[in-house]
Enzyme design. Structure first.
Site, PDB file in Angstrom:
ATOM      1  NE  ARG A 262      -4.597  -1.776   0.255  1.00 13.08           N
ATOM      2  CZ  ARG A 262      -3.840  -2.496   0.277  1.00 13.08           C
ATOM      3  NH1 ARG A 262      -3.183  -3.500  -1.409  1.00 13.08           N
ATOM      4  NH2 ARG A 262      -5.496  -3.799  -0.254  1.00 13.08           N
ATOM      5  CD  GLU A 291      -0.931   3.782  -6.041  1.00 12.08           C
ATOM      6  OE1 GLU A 291      -2.674   3.098  -7.268  1.00 12.08           O
ATOM      7  OE2 GLU A 291      -0.759   2.983  -5.829  1.00 12.08           O
ATOM      8  CG  HIS A 310      -1.112   0.134  -7.824  1.00 18.03           C
ATOM      9  ND1 HIS A 310      -1.987   0.369  -6.684  1.00 18.03           N
ATOM     10  CD2 HIS A 310      -1.078  -1.055  -7.708  1.00 18.03           C
ATOM     11  CE1 HIS A 310      -2.890  -0.993  -6.027  1.00 18.03           C
ATOM     12  NE2 HIS A 310      -1.993  -1.587  -6.411  1.00 18.03           N
TER      13      HIS A 310
END
Length: 345
Positions: A262, A291, A310
Site C-alpha cells: 500500500r 496514484e 501499480h
C-alpha cells in the site's frame, strides 16, 4: 439453517428489486468482456456501464447515476464509496461489489449501518502479485531502470569495472513484514535464490514459516539485518505511515525497501530524504500516494528509486478472474443466493 439463510436472502433481494422486476446495476468502468457478458447473461439484470477503460467515472456522474435508482454497484479501487454516495443511492441499494482484494475505498461502517452487502475478490492475485514483487526487487537491486535509460540516452559507453553495479539478490537476507499469503509466495520464489528469509509481525506464524524456512524476529532485528525489506501487511491505523524517518534510519545503509502493498505505508517525504542522503541504498515501489504519482514528484528525480505504476495484479488472466468474481457477487445476489465472496462488515 441453509434454507433459512437462502430464504432471508430471497426476501432481501425482493425488497431491493425495482417494481418492474429489473435489477439495475451501475458498473463504474468498462470491465473485461468476460465479466460484462456474465452480467448480461442474466435477463433480469439491467446494466448501466461507464463506457471508459482509461479514466475513472467522475464522482458527480456516479452520484447522478445512483440517484436514478440502483439495486447494485460494481466498483473499482478508484471509486470512493463514501456516505454521500451511499445516501444518494437510497434504500434501494442492497449490494456493492468491488473488483479488488482490499476495500479501503469503501466506507464499510455506512454499509453495515444501512444493511448493504459488500462483495470483493479475495485470494485471486496472490501468485501474480508475488511475481511482480520479486520482479521489482530484482529490477531495483540490479538497477534495471537506470540501465535501460543508459541504452536509450547514449550514456552506455566503454566497459567500466564498477559501472551499473548493483546489489546481489542471491544469498541475501530478505525481511518480510507480515507473512501472509503473498508474503509466503514471495518467500517461496526467493528461496530459489538461496535467500535467508526472516519475518516479523504481531505474532509468529509457525505453519507459514515452516513452509519457507523463515525465522521469526523482532521488527528491530528485521530492519537492521535485512538486505531487502518487503512489507506485506494490510493497511490499517498501525501500518499507515509505517516507513517513516525513524524506521528507514533503522535499516541497513545498503538496505533496499520494496513496497508492493500500500502506498500509504510509506511516508514519501521521509523516503525521499533517506534515498537522497544515503540512509538506505535504494527503494522499489509499485504503490504510491497518490496514484498516479505526479510527474513532478521528487521521488522521480532519484536514480535509486524504481517506481512501477501499480501493476501488481496486471496480467490478463488475473484481471479477468477479478472482474468475473466481482460480477458473480452481483449475479448471486440478484438470484437470491449467497454472495460467494462477501466481506465481513
Amino acid at each position: 439453517r441453509v434454507v433459512d439463510v437462502r430464504s432471508s436472502l430471497r426476501s432481501h433481494f425482493l425488497r431491493a428489486m425495482s417494481t418492474d422486476g429489473r435489477f439495475k446495476v451501475v458498473v463504474t468502468r468498462q470491465l473485461p468482456e468476460v465479466a460484462i457478458k456474465r452480467l448480461q447473461s442474466v435477463p433480469k439484470i439491467e446494466l448501466d456501464v461507464f463506457e471508459h477503460t482509461d479514466k475513472a467515472i467522475p464522482p458527480e456522474e456516479l452520484e447522478k447515476k445512483v440517484k436514478s435508482g440502483v439495486d447494485g454497484m460494481l466498483v473499482l479501487l478508484t471509486d470512493k464509496v463514501t456516505r454521500p454516495l451511499i445516501d444518494a443511492a437510497g434504500s434501494r441499494l442492497k449490494i456493492i461489489s468491488t473488483m479488488s482484494v482490499g476495500y479501503n475505498h469503501v466506507d464499510t461502517s455506512v454499509l453495515k449501518e444501512k444493511g448493504v452487502v459488500l462483495g470483493y475478490t479475495p485470494d485471486c492475485l496472490t501468485e501474480t502479485t508475488a511475481d511482480l514483487t520479486v520482479t521489482l526487487l530484482l529490477a531495483t537491486a540490479r538497477r534495471i531502470g537506470e540501465g535501460m535509460t543508459a541504452v536509450r540516452d547514449g550514456s552506455w559507453g566503454v566497459w567500466e569495472p564498477l559501472w551499473m553495479c548493483g546489489k546481489d539478490v542471491h544469498g541475501s537476507t530478505v525481511g518480510i513484514i507480515g507473512l501472509g499469503r503473498i508474503g509466503v509466495a514471495v518467500a517461496k520464489r526467493l528461496k530459489a535464490f538461496n535467500c535467508k528469509i526472516i519475518y516479523s509481525g504481531p505474532r509468529e506464524k509457525p505453519t507459514e514459516a515452516a513452509s519457507v524456512g523463515a525465522e521469526f524476529v523482532t521488527e528491530e532485528q528485521l530492519l537492521s539485518q535485512s538486505d531487502f525489506v518487503v512489507p506485506m501487511f494490510p493497511l490499517n491505523e498501525h501500518t499507515k505511515g509505517y516507513f517513516n524517518a525513524a524506521r528507514l534510519s533503522a535499516m541497513k545503509k545498503d538496505g533496499i525497501l520494496i513496497n508492493a502493498t500500500r502506498g500509504e505505508a510509506v511516508v514519501q517525504d521521509d523516503l525521499y530524504q533517506a534515498l537522497k542522503s544515503g540512509t538506505i541504498l535504494a527503494a522499489g515501489l509499485d504503490v504510491t500516494t497518490p496514484e498516479p504519482l505526479p510527474t513532478d514528484s521528487p521521488l522521480l528525480t532519484l536514480p535509486n528509486c524504481t517506481i512501477f505504476p501499480h501493476i501488481g495484479s496486471a496480467t490478463v488472466a488475473t484481471r479477468e478472474k477479478m472482474a468475473l468474481m466481482a460480477a458473480e457477487n452481483i449475479v448471486a445476489f440478484a438470484a437470491g443466493k449467497p454472495v460467494p465472496f462477501q466481506a465481513k462488515l
